[in-house]
Design an enzyme around this catalytic site. Sequence first.
Site, PDB file in Angstrom:
ATOM      1  N   ARG A   1       0.790  -1.056   0.121  1.00 51.33           N
ATOM      2  CA  ARG A   1      -0.027  -0.006  -0.003  1.00 51.33           C
ATOM      3  C   ARG A   1       0.587   1.248  -0.080  1.00 51.33           C
ATOM      4  O   ARG A   1       0.370   2.160  -0.404  1.00 51.33           O
ATOM      5  CB  ARG A   1      -0.814  -0.046   1.070  1.00 51.33           C
ATOM      6  CG  ARG A   1      -2.008  -0.909   0.826  1.00 51.33           C
ATOM      7  CD  ARG A   1      -3.041  -0.599   2.000  1.00 51.33           C
ATOM      8  NE  ARG A   1      -4.446  -1.415   1.726  1.00 51.33           N
ATOM      9  CZ  ARG A   1      -5.523  -1.558   2.721  1.00 51.33           C
ATOM     10  NH1 ARG A   1      -5.385  -1.405   4.015  1.00 51.33           N
ATOM     11  NH2 ARG A   1      -6.392  -2.089   2.427  1.00 51.33           N
TER      12      ARG A   1
ATOM     13  N   LYS B   1     -17.752 -17.557   4.090  1.00 55.68           N
ATOM     14  CA  LYS B   1     -18.783 -17.547   4.191  1.00 55.68           C
ATOM     15  C   LYS B   1     -19.824 -16.983   3.282  1.00 55.68           C
ATOM     16  O   LYS B   1     -19.460 -15.720   2.701  1.00 55.68           O
ATOM     17  CB  LYS B   1     -19.033 -16.863   5.354  1.00 55.68           C
ATOM     18  CG  LYS B   1     -18.565 -17.488   6.792  1.00 55.68           C
ATOM     19  CD  LYS B   1     -18.889 -16.617   8.052  1.00 55.68           C
ATOM     20  CE  LYS B   1     -18.644 -17.508   9.209  1.00 55.68           C
ATOM     21  NZ  LYS B   1     -18.684 -16.503  10.311  1.00 55.68           N
TER      22      LYS B   1
ATOM     23  N   GLY C   1      -9.379  -8.430   0.883  1.00 58.63           N
ATOM     24  CA  GLY C   1      -8.736  -9.347   1.883  1.00 58.63           C
ATOM     25  C   GLY C   1      -7.872 -10.295   1.426  1.00 58.63           C
ATOM     26  O   GLY C   1      -6.624 -10.085   1.013  1.00 58.63           O
TER      27      GLY C   1
ATOM     28  N   GLY D   1     -11.977  -4.126   2.294  1.00 57.70           N
ATOM     29  CA  GLY D   1     -13.651  -3.759   2.373  1.00 57.70           C
ATOM     30  C   GLY D   1     -14.164  -2.792   1.169  1.00 57.70           C
ATOM     31  O   GLY D   1     -15.371  -3.158   0.830  1.00 57.70           O
TER      32      GLY D   1
HETATM   33  C1  3PG Z   1      -8.741  -1.447   5.123  1.00 54.00           C
HETATM   34  O1  3PG Z   1      -7.747  -1.921   5.324  1.00 54.00           O
HETATM   35  O2  3PG Z   1      -9.574  -2.050   4.715  1.00 54.00           O
HETATM   36  C2  3PG Z   1      -8.891  -0.013   5.158  1.00 54.00           C
HETATM   37  O3  3PG Z   1      -7.742   0.528   5.582  1.00 54.00           O
HETATM   38  C3  3PG Z   1     -10.072   0.358   6.186  1.00 54.00           C
HETATM   39  O4  3PG Z   1      -9.758   0.064   7.382  1.00 54.00           O
HETATM   40  P1  3PG Z   1     -10.953  -0.231   8.418  1.00 54.00           P
HETATM   41  O5  3PG Z   1     -11.634  -1.612   7.951  1.00 54.00           O
HETATM   42  O6  3PG Z   1     -10.290  -0.276   9.684  1.00 54.00           O
HETATM   43  O7  3PG Z   1     -11.909   0.835   8.360  1.00 54.00           O
HETATM   44 MG    MG Z   2     -11.086  -3.374   6.414  1.00 58.57          MG
END
Ligand code: 3PG
Ligand code: MG
Length: 444
Positions: free
Chosen positions: A79, A241, A398, A421
């Site tokens: 990142r 899931k 993820g 996310g």
């Molecule tokens: C992530 O890694 O998904 C983003 O940096 C957002 O972080 P968070 O899920 O803690 O809001």
């Molecule tokens: Mg996140």
Amino acid sequence: MREGASAAALALLRAGERAAKERQHLPEGRSRLGDANEKTGTMPELRTLDDLDVRGKRVLVRVDLNVPMKDGKPSDTTRIDRVAPTIDELARKGARVIVLSHLGRPKGKPVAGYSLAPLAPALEKSLGGRKVAFARDSVGPEARAVAAKLEDGQVALLENLRFEPGEEANDARFAKALAALGELYVDDAFACAHRAHASVEALARLLPAAAGRLMEAELGHLAAALEKPERPLSALVGGAKVSTKLALLGNLVAKVDSLVIGGAMANTFLAALGRQVGKSLCEHELAETARAILASAAARKCAILLPTDAVVAAGLEAGSAAHVVDIEAVPAGEMILDIGPRTAAALAQHLEGCRTLVWNGPLGAFETPPFDSGTNKVARAAAALSKAGKLLSVAGGGDTVAALHHAGVAQDFSYVSTAGGAFLEWLEGKELPGVAALEAAAKA
Ligand code: 3PG
Ligand code: MG
């Protein structure tokens, strides 16, 4: 709004040659982007770095430096490396760059392990040695002093925004205090675009705002994959899931020509179709929901591809005897831990007939060999087709990136998102507050 956002994103991709340069190849001879863009003439476009006159200006740049840490150091700098070009470009253009980020979830108060201090040297390294000053607060006296001292072309990083309660609350006063540090705002944090937090949302409305180069690349490639794709378009969704990916599956069956379901979530579908899945992870209570998704897919002529064979074992422990079975013959005392070789070969062949692929989630328990075999094989097939210019492959979310790295092919995908996310919420068809704020800023 979402339509507007994707049109804007497509326009961005055309405008930003750099977006393509930033990463990876679009397959040759793909006319999609040009075609799509011709239709976006009257649609809103997001501002980019090309639209800002940054020389001598204090530019607040929101990035996502939420990287995994180990022994006080980032254990994966992807990142950081991916936002470095935006920061470098601004500095080269004579901006006074003030970098904003969060790390972890410290919940509105300072927590030592979540300080951004160790990321300043990491960012310096990513910037090829360009010095990065650090302020031990984000809106306090030190941030103000560091910002005031910056000269043209210099870079400073402020402390974790989530040490302040105003960040996650999208608090107007906190956003104002941030805005007071600079004159322009650049959002390069696509991975945070699903969070309506002050540095992502409120701040974009207080200063002239533009998308950074990574934001351009992310939006452009996602739009190219899902909004105006070259067909056939396939989505591959894995992971544990169904319950966490219901909205995503619902949105995808309406858009894609085929949906490949793997990982433990496939077990829920298999069970819903009356198969015995033994001791496998399975959300039996979602059988009705799974059947509804299958019915919706059938109504929309979206083909669903489920495993026809599986690698099973008594448990996930490395060394428990794994063997391949037909999907009709999963032993009652064992669990499905990967797709079988016949399924992997069929999926590799399926991809040969596709032009676009969106990938989210592993097909098996890839962290524990030999249950990485299915994910590896299919990922390598997708990568080879992408490299040959036959497939546009976009992956994100993820575990996905970790799985592609594990397979050794992340670099051969057409595009790998930095988002977890936010990538999932995009796949769900949701409006992302960070993107909406940039759109609004472009119209203001
Ligand atoms: C992530 O890694 O998904 C983003 O940096 C957002 O972080 P968070 O899920 O803690 O809001
Ligand atoms: Mg996140």
